[in-house]
Design a protein around this motif. Structure first.
Motif: not given
Length: 443
Positions: A179, A203-204, A266, A269
């Motif tokens: 991303t 972000l997986d 998700g 972060t």
């Protein structure tokens, strides 16, 4: 002379009256204060309402807690390798891009022209090489001419490859799928080598870096389960330890630990603060209490244990039941024979009726005294202040290492203004370990 004596007598009388009045006032105040002190000293304070729990052995999952920082397993800030003017931005903020996707295009008109010219030269050199080979085969051309043609053709091919690489540098591609963030450049902007364009994060799967004291290093190993959350006791994310630094930081005496956590939704972060707990093997028969039951003071940690009152404290309550029988016995023993006077001829009958009425009164009082006796069947409860040694804590519970026995009834709520030996009433309709909203829903 008489007047002088009279005057002295009057003065003495006035002084005596003053002494009597002042003494009476002082004595009254003394007796009043003493009576108030005795009243309050003998007055029993009302029982306080508390919530309790029974201490019993249970299963305990120990753990190592730490503060960590979330990072992406694959994350990088993308920069350009060469100078140029931004021609086109091929992504937007928070877009998921694939591996090798083109994100940025710089102006490459000059490089394309150079590449085309070099390709033409390479084609010419390749033709000259083929001609030299044919002449040499026929025996017309020399070997030196063939070597020169071969070197020229090889140099031209290498130059084409170089110019193609320079042309490729005018494009910024994604090194892996992920991303992208917010663009840091605009169309038409001149970029120098190393200028940051955008951040790319996968972000997986997230990486969590945290540190633990060197004393707890022996408890950790690769593959152990960890749980993490953003605050409080709730830790919804689970992962595993993937790396333990083999060196201890000599300045902080801490060890760096790295774990990986799946992030399919998700919610994690990069750069986020998290509370980490490493799960250790479960232990059995551990005495635990809610943390609300433990009170900390300058003298140590203590709890209040609810115990039945001693018999000596409840014995005075039975005395009023024994008093009513005494007046009947005294009246019957002190009964006097009736007078023989004619005017009092009717008194013996009336006097004879009184003992029967007085004899009936104790039975009524005994019936009234049966109610307190029934209420007294439930033993009175008092508090005992016990100093304990707390241990580990987890999810609102605290381990008690010393000072607590299995089966003790411990106060968990209502400790305000409690003291040792105080009478209490147990009301467990309110559970301090649950939130007020949950208890309201249950009711």
């Amino acid at each position: 002379m008489f007047k002088r004596i009279l005057r002295i007598f009057i003065i003495v009388l006035i002084l005596a009256l003053l002494v009597v009045v002042v003494g009476g006032i002082v004595g009254f105040n003394f007796l009043r204060d003493n009576g108030i002190k005795q009243y309050f000293a003998s007055m029993k304070p009302p029982a306080a309402t508390v919530s309790t729990t029974i201490a019993k052995p249970s299963a305990w999952t120990p753990g190592v807690e730490a503060i960590g920082t979330v990072k992406a397993v694959r994350g990088v800030d993308l920069t350009v390798e060469t100078t140029g003017i931004v021609k086109d931005i091929l992504f937007h903020a928070n877009q998921k891009v694939a591996d090798n996707a083109v994100l940025l295009q710089l102006d490459d008109a000059v490089e394309r022209a150079d590449l085309d010219a070099q390709k033409a030269q390479a084609a010419l050199d390749q033709t000259s090489l083929a001609r030299a080979i044919e002449l040499t085969r026929r025996g017309v051309g020399s070997d030196s001419t063939l070597d020169t043609a071969r070197a020229a053709a090889s140099a031209s091919a290498s130059q084409v490859t170089k110019l193609q690489a320079v042309l490729d540098q005018k494009q910024l591609t994604a090194p892996f799928g992920g991303t992208v963030g917010i663009p840091k450049i605009d169309v038409g902007q001149y970029l120098a080598p190393g200028t940051a364009v955008v951040t790319l994060q996968d972000l997986d799967t997230m990486r969590v870096d945290f540190t633990v004291p060197e004393q707890q290093l022996a408890l950790l190993k690769i593959g152990q389960t960890i749980r993490l959350g953003f605050g409080g006791e709730d830790r919804p994310f689970a992962g595993a330890i993937r790396g333990i630094d083999p060196k201890i930081d000599s300045s902080s005496r801490l060890v760096n630990i790295r774990a990986e956590v799946a992030n399919p939704d998700g919610k994690l972060t990069p750069g986020q603060f998290v509370q980490v707990r490493v799960e250790l093997p479960e232990e059995q028969n551990v005495l635990t209490l809610p943390q609300t039951a433990l009170t900390t003071s300058l003298y140590g940690d203590y709890i209040f244990v609810v115990q039945p009152a001693k018999p000596a404290e409840t014995a005075p309550a039975a005395k009023p039941e024994e008093k009513p029988a005494a007046p009947a016995a005294d009246k019957s023993a002190d009964a006097k024979p009736a007078d023989t006077k004619p005017a009092d001829a009717m008194k013996p009958a009336a006097d004879a009726a009184k003992p029967a009425a007085d004899a009936a009164k104790p039975t009524d009082k005994a019936a009234d005294g049966a109610k307190p006796a029934a209420e007294g069947d439930k033993p009175a409860l008092v508090l005992s202040q016990v100093f304990v040694k707390p241990g580990r804590r987890n999810q609102g519970m605290v381990e008690i290492v010393e000072g607590l026995k299995a089966g003790d009834e411990v106060v968990t709520a209502g400790q305000n203004r409690l003291f040792n030996g105080m009478s209490v009433v147990v009301d467990n309709t309110i559970d301090p370990t649950k939130s007020a909203n949950k208890q309201a829903d249950q009711q």
